[in-house]
Write a protein that holds these residues in place. Structure first.
Motif, PDB file in Angstrom:
ATOM      1  N   HIS A   1       4.775  -3.319   2.023  1.00 36.20           N
ATOM      2  CA  HIS A   1       3.600  -3.102   1.166  1.00 36.20           C
ATOM      3  C   HIS A   1       3.995  -3.393  -0.283  1.00 36.20           C
ATOM      4  O   HIS A   1       5.127  -3.090  -0.688  1.00 36.20           O
ATOM      5  N   PRO A   2       3.083  -3.966  -1.096  1.00 36.18           N
ATOM      6  CA  PRO A   2       3.410  -4.237  -2.504  1.00 36.18           C
ATOM      7  C   PRO A   2       3.828  -3.000  -3.285  1.00 36.18           C
ATOM      8  O   PRO A   2       4.628  -3.107  -4.226  1.00 36.18           O
ATOM      9  N   ASN A   3       3.287  -1.827  -2.932  1.00 34.23           N
ATOM     10  CA  ASN A   3       3.638  -0.624  -3.679  1.00 34.23           C
ATOM     11  C   ASN A   3       5.074  -0.191  -3.443  1.00 34.23           C
ATOM     12  O   ASN A   3       5.628   0.591  -4.220  1.00 34.23           O
ATOM     13  N   VAL A   4       5.681  -0.672  -2.349  1.00 28.60           N
ATOM     14  CA  VAL A   4       7.107  -0.423  -2.113  1.00 28.60           C
ATOM     15  C   VAL A   4       7.927  -1.573  -2.691  1.00 28.60           C
ATOM     16  O   VAL A   4       8.843  -1.368  -3.492  1.00 28.60           O
ATOM     17  N   HIS A   5       7.584  -2.783  -2.299  1.00 27.54           N
ATOM     18  CA  HIS A   5       8.406  -3.918  -2.729  1.00 27.54           C
ATOM     19  C   HIS A   5       8.236  -4.222  -4.216  1.00 27.54           C
ATOM     20  O   HIS A   5       9.179  -4.721  -4.849  1.00 27.54           O
ATOM     21  N   GLY A   6       7.087  -3.908  -4.768  1.00 28.76           N
ATOM     22  CA  GLY A   6       6.930  -4.037  -6.218  1.00 28.76           C
ATOM     23  C   GLY A   6       7.867  -3.099  -6.951  1.00 28.76           C
ATOM     24  O   GLY A   6       8.509  -3.483  -7.940  1.00 28.76           O
TER      25      GLY A   6
ATOM     26  N   ASP B   1       5.810  11.311   1.072  1.00 27.80           N
ATOM     27  CA  ASP B   1       5.699  10.300   2.118  1.00 27.80           C
ATOM     28  C   ASP B   1       5.415   8.931   1.500  1.00 27.80           C
ATOM     29  O   ASP B   1       4.595   8.817   0.571  1.00 27.80           O
ATOM     30  N   VAL B   2       6.055   7.906   2.043  1.00 23.93           N
ATOM     31  CA  VAL B   2       5.792   6.551   1.585  1.00 23.93           C
ATOM     32  C   VAL B   2       4.312   6.207   1.767  1.00 23.93           C
ATOM     33  O   VAL B   2       3.728   5.463   0.974  1.00 23.93           O
ATOM     34  N   ALA B   3       3.696   6.774   2.802  1.00 24.24           N
ATOM     35  CA  ALA B   3       2.273   6.518   3.028  1.00 24.24           C
ATOM     36  C   ALA B   3       1.426   6.947   1.835  1.00 24.24           C
ATOM     37  O   ALA B   3       0.384   6.343   1.540  1.00 24.24           O
ATOM     38  N   ALA B   4       1.868   7.997   1.124  1.00 22.02           N
ATOM     39  CA  ALA B   4       1.136   8.437  -0.061  1.00 22.02           C
ATOM     40  C   ALA B   4       1.275   7.433  -1.199  1.00 22.02           C
ATOM     41  O   ALA B   4       0.404   7.348  -2.073  1.00 22.02           O
ATOM     42  N   VAL B   5       2.363   6.666  -1.199  1.00 22.58           N
ATOM     43  CA  VAL B   5       2.588   5.655  -2.232  1.00 22.58           C
ATOM     44  C   VAL B   5       1.821   4.371  -1.900  1.00 22.58           C
ATOM     45  O   VAL B   5       1.226   3.738  -2.779  1.00 22.58           O
ATOM     46  N   THR B   6       1.827   4.011  -0.625  1.00 18.19           N
ATOM     47  CA  THR B   6       1.172   2.751  -0.225  1.00 18.19           C
ATOM     48  C   THR B   6      -0.326   2.916  -0.031  1.00 18.19           C
ATOM     49  O   THR B   6      -1.078   1.935  -0.085  1.00 18.19           O
ATOM     50  N   GLY B   7      -0.756   4.157   0.241  1.00 16.86           N
ATOM     51  CA  GLY B   7      -2.160   4.376   0.559  1.00 16.86           C
ATOM     52  C   GLY B   7      -2.501   3.942   1.963  1.00 16.86           C
ATOM     53  O   GLY B   7      -3.681   3.884   2.337  1.00 16.86           O
ATOM     54  N   SER B   8      -1.487   3.642   2.756  1.00 14.98           N
ATOM     55  CA  SER B   8      -1.693   3.196   4.136  1.00 14.98           C
ATOM     56  C   SER B   8      -0.819   4.025   5.059  1.00 14.98           C
ATOM     57  O   SER B   8       0.351   4.286   4.749  1.00 14.98           O
ATOM     58  N   PRO B   9      -1.352   4.440   6.197  1.00 17.39           N
ATOM     59  CA  PRO B   9      -0.519   5.211   7.133  1.00 17.39           C
ATOM     60  C   PRO B   9       0.455   4.296   7.875  1.00 17.39           C
ATOM     61  O   PRO B   9       0.274   3.076   7.927  1.00 17.39           O
ATOM     62  N   GLU B  10       1.492   4.898   8.426  1.00 18.23           N
ATOM     63  CA  GLU B  10       2.355   4.153   9.341  1.00 18.23           C
ATOM     64  C   GLU B  10       1.504   3.698  10.520  1.00 18.23           C
ATOM     65  O   GLU B  10       0.632   4.428  10.998  1.00 18.23           O
TER      66      GLU B  10
END
Length: 535
Positions: free
Chosen positions: A75-80, A56-65
């Motif tokens: 989120h920086p963890n996606v766009h970075g 889940d992308v939430a696991a990468v960002t550390g933030s839930p949808e």
């Protein structure tokens, strides 16, 4: 150019699609090749149900949808991971410092705004189907195409998989897909911006954009040395797309050319002026101008009447019908060489008859365009665009003003309104003679209105000879002029040709002279107060 010419392997892919066609097989092939799959929401659920391991992308960002899914990938963890230039050590170091995983492949298509609009959804639902995170990620990946591959179209899945299997996606492919991605977000935003401007009633917005999807790459344009493509434009109004050549189903025949498409559109828009519930109507078009138009009790009758007007020009023309093509009409139409037949529908018997002419294109549109509907028309000029609303002006008998001593008879009035509808679709300067629900002579595209009147009269005389008639078709006909007569000479030319009644906009400084000339010749004249220039 791409930042690196080296093929890029796919070790991690972010997959988030609205259109899920082919996505399971594509993601499975990536996973089988060792790629980690990141995903969101419904896409993640679809992939898991197919037995695929998904992060889940939430696991990468550390933030839930959150906010009903409005915020999940911003989120920086996606766009970075999408924007890091792999050729720059400092970018790689920043990813490592902040624990951001590199993303090598972005597979995404957008919330279905266009489809939502097309099915007539209410304003709030249209707003909710405006994608925010999707375009942001697409633009990030496309900007960084030196390191990242971006996919916005399922049609590209197979080609990318082939390159991935061979070791990595080539620089040329990444660049081509990035260009496609920017085009997709541009077309998407164009649809939204046009819809929003119309919703707010902003007729001439400060910024304007138009988008479309390639329907067909054409062999060439108007001439063989010109390149061309046919695009379906995104609708900016709720409801189905306007029926016509862009939405038509081609039943048979070779591919349409640029000129075929242009002429077919002109023919179908013209024939749509006539309500199929009132009468059958046929328009024959050549070089974007009508060479014969008629109404009748049946399509065959209407076609035969239209053909009489200019049988020479009709050869190799476009035939448009306002009713279902039936066998009787089809039998008559195929007697001469015809490029295209376009109709709302076609009977099985008619399709079988047309099939005997392999090169004849038959298009079925499943409806008629509404001639009164609003819309925009666009034309390019050097360094800019001319944008105007569609010419959807229509008139009835009650809208006309009689200005001569003699008023039109009932039959003349019917023919005047018929001729006026046809003149709207003739290139200016336009003169149309009509009698008994059929064109009797058409003068188009002349620099002088009097020349158009004379050419139309000449064509009517030639048509009469071809039909074996003893007098020109224009004798006893009515005449329509798309704009006012600046002098009485055009009116007198029509009178000399045998016209008995005239319909024209009026508004000339010499209207009194023109009206006096009509009275002197015993013509009835009505004014519309509306012109129909078509340049």
């Amino acid at each position: 150019m791409p930042m690196t010419d080296k093929p890029t392997p796919v070790r991690r892919a972010l997959v988030s699609v609205s259109d899920k066609s082919g996505i399971v097989d594509f993601a499975r092939a990536l996973a089988d090749g060792g790629a980690e799959i990141l995903s969101t929401g419904g896409t993640a659920r679809t992939l898991r149900e197919a037995g695929l391991a998904v992060v889940d992308v939430a696991a990468v960002t550390g933030s839930p949808e959150m906010l009903d899914g409005r915020v999940k990938t911003l989120h920086p963890n996606v766009h970075g991971g999408l924007l890091a230039d792999r050729s720059k050590p400092e970018h790689i170091a920043a990813l490592s410092e902040h624990g951001i995983p590199e993303i090598d492949l972005l597979v995404i298509n957008l919330y279905p705004f266009e489809d939502t609009l097309r099915r007539g959804a209410a304003f709030p639902e249209c707003i909710e189907n405006i994608d925010i995170g999707g375009p942001a990620m697409i633009r990030a990946a496309a900007k960084n195409h030196g390191s990242v591959t971006v996919l916005v179209d399922p049609a590209d899945y197979a080609g990318v998989l082939e390159e991935v299997g061979a070791g990595g996606v080539s620089a040329g492919t990444r660049q081509r897909l990035a260009a496609k991605a920017f085009s997709r977000t541009a077309a998407y935003d164009a649809a939204i911006s046009r819809w929003f401007s119309e919703e707010t009633g902003e007729a001439e917005p400060t910024f304007i954009a138009f988008g479309g999807t390639l329907a067909e790459q054409l062999r060439y344009g108007e001439n063989p040395h010109q390149r061309a493509g046919f695009y379906r434009s995104a609708e900016s109004r709720p409801g189905p797309a306007r029926p016509g050549v862009a939405t038509a189903r081609q039943v048979q025949g070779k591919a349409l050319s640029y000129n075929n498409i242009n002429d077919t559109d002109a023919a179908f828009e013209l024939v749509a002026e006539f309500d199929p519930g009132d009468s059958a109507a046929v328009a024959i078009i050549k070089h974007a101008n009508p060479c014969g138009v008629a109404v009748g009790d049946s399509l065959r009758e209407a076609y035969e009447k239209a053909l009489v007007c200019d049988p020479v020009s009709a050869f190799g023309g476009i035939v448009a019908l306002n009713r279902t093509l039936d066998a009787e009409a089809a039998e008559k139409i195929v007697e001469i060489f015809t490029e295209v037949i376009v109709a709302p529908a076609a009977s099985p018997e008619a399709i079988e008859i047309v099939a005997a002419r392999k090169n004849l294109r038959l298009l079925v549109t499943d409806g008629l365009p509404d001639p009164a509907a609003p819309g925009l028309m666009v034309r390019s000029v050097a360094g800019g665009l001319l944008v105007q609303s569609r010419d959807n002006g229509r008139l009835g008998a009650a809208d006309l003003r009689v200005v001569t001593r003699r008023a039109p008879s009932e039959q003349e009035m019917r023919d005047l309104l018929f001729a006026w509808r046809v003149a709207k679709h003739v290139k200016s300067n336009a003169i149309v003679y009509a009698r008994n629900g059929a064109t009797a002579g058409i003068g188009a595209g002349q620099m002088s209105r009097v020349d158009s009147a004379r050419i139309a009269a000449h064509k009517s005389a030639e048509a009469a000879k071809a039909a074996g008639a003893d007098r020109p078709l224009a004798e006893g006909a009515v005449v329509a002029s798309d704009a006012f007569f600046p002098f009485a000479d055009g009116l007198l030319a029509a009178a000399e040709a045998g016209a008995t009644a005239v319909i024209q906009p009026g508004g000339s400084m010499r209207d009194d002279e023109v009206i006096a000339a009509a009275d002197e010749k015993g013509l009835a004249m009505v004014l519309t107060g509306m012109r129909h220039f078509r340049h």
